[in-house]
Design an enzyme around this catalytic site. Sequence first.
Site, PDB file in Angstrom:
ATOM      1  CB  SER A 159      -5.212   4.876  -1.947  1.00 30.93           C
ATOM      2  OG  SER A 159      -5.203   6.028  -2.728  1.00 30.93           O
ATOM      3  CE  LYS A 219      -8.256   8.252  -1.168  1.00 33.60           C
ATOM      4  NZ  LYS A 219      -6.832   8.193  -1.501  1.00 33.60           N
TER       5      LYS A 219
END
Lengths: 170, 185
Positions: free
Chosen positions: B38, B92
């Site tokens: 990701s 993230k």
Amino acid sequence: MGVRNNVTVFLNFAKEGFDKAVLVGKLFCCVHVVNTYFCSVVLAYGPSMLPTISTGSSLLLAERVSHRFNKVGPGDIVILRSPEVPRKVVTKRVIGLEGDRVTYVVDPNNSDKSDTVVVPKGHIWIEGDNIYNSYDSRNFGAVPFGLLQGKVFWRIWPPKDFGSLRRRAE
Amino acid sequence: MATGKFLWSFTKKFFTFGIVGLTISDRYASVIPVRGSSMSPTFNPRTNSSSSSLFSDDWVLVEKFCLTKYKFSHGDVVVFSSPYNHKEKLIKRITGLPSEWIATRNFDVVKIPNGHCWVEGDDPSLSMDSRSFGPVPLGLVLGRVTHVVWPPQRIAFSETAFFDWVAMLYIIEKHNRSFDTVKIL
């Protein structure tokens, strides 16, 4: 000869100092591990848990084990990181776990209007015992389980209330 | 008797090492592997590698000093536990801080509440982030990623500052060559 003597004395002195420093470091590590993984002392103040925990500051013992194994249920008093001010740790009571249906009075100071919500996955619903003066899930909604820091189980100060806190107000 | 003594000193060393290691990894810094793609251009850049083993994953250094003040800025890569499953850790990039307005995928504009942040993965198509679960409380943040430490050919700062610095050195070098000056620090 004298210089050599001085050097030995200095070396011994330095070694002793280093040993002491290592010992202090180890002690600090032990305190940290016990504080983070087993049990810690929390200072609670403020009016939000009023019938159970008095307004003045009181010292509580919180265990740091059960929230790691999901052993937290409705009625437990927990400490958790405030979702709005991450540096602050607050004390509240768990009302509902994920999937529970929670009915709460929206604004107890002004009206009796109540509302029902379902707690989302991985979240818990927390409220203060003093619903008239508490900033909790009724204001900011359900909070993620990951914010939990521990479960309060014992009160050590003030001395007249020394004892277990488990399920007292149920 | 001798084996007993040896065992005792071994366990003592073992526990001391464990406790010291745990303290360091809790309070100062730790090293963790990045799973999944990701954060694809930054970490785990190979998209076709289906064999996600311990050796092909990137290992990153996570510093914990940011947890004393909870002050973050745009572009920080953070590790946090997922709001819907606290056992799961996500990596993230912070793209929004408290009291900012963020445009989401379905053209809504949301205001980030106090003490929350907006996180997104670097690869928008593969990432499960704030675009699906909304703002994340800063209290869930477990640390800030600063370096890639493994594999060795990818050791670098995660911030772009490092690459800017390299580019600057390169420009200075070129400048030196063309004008034949050496008076640059």
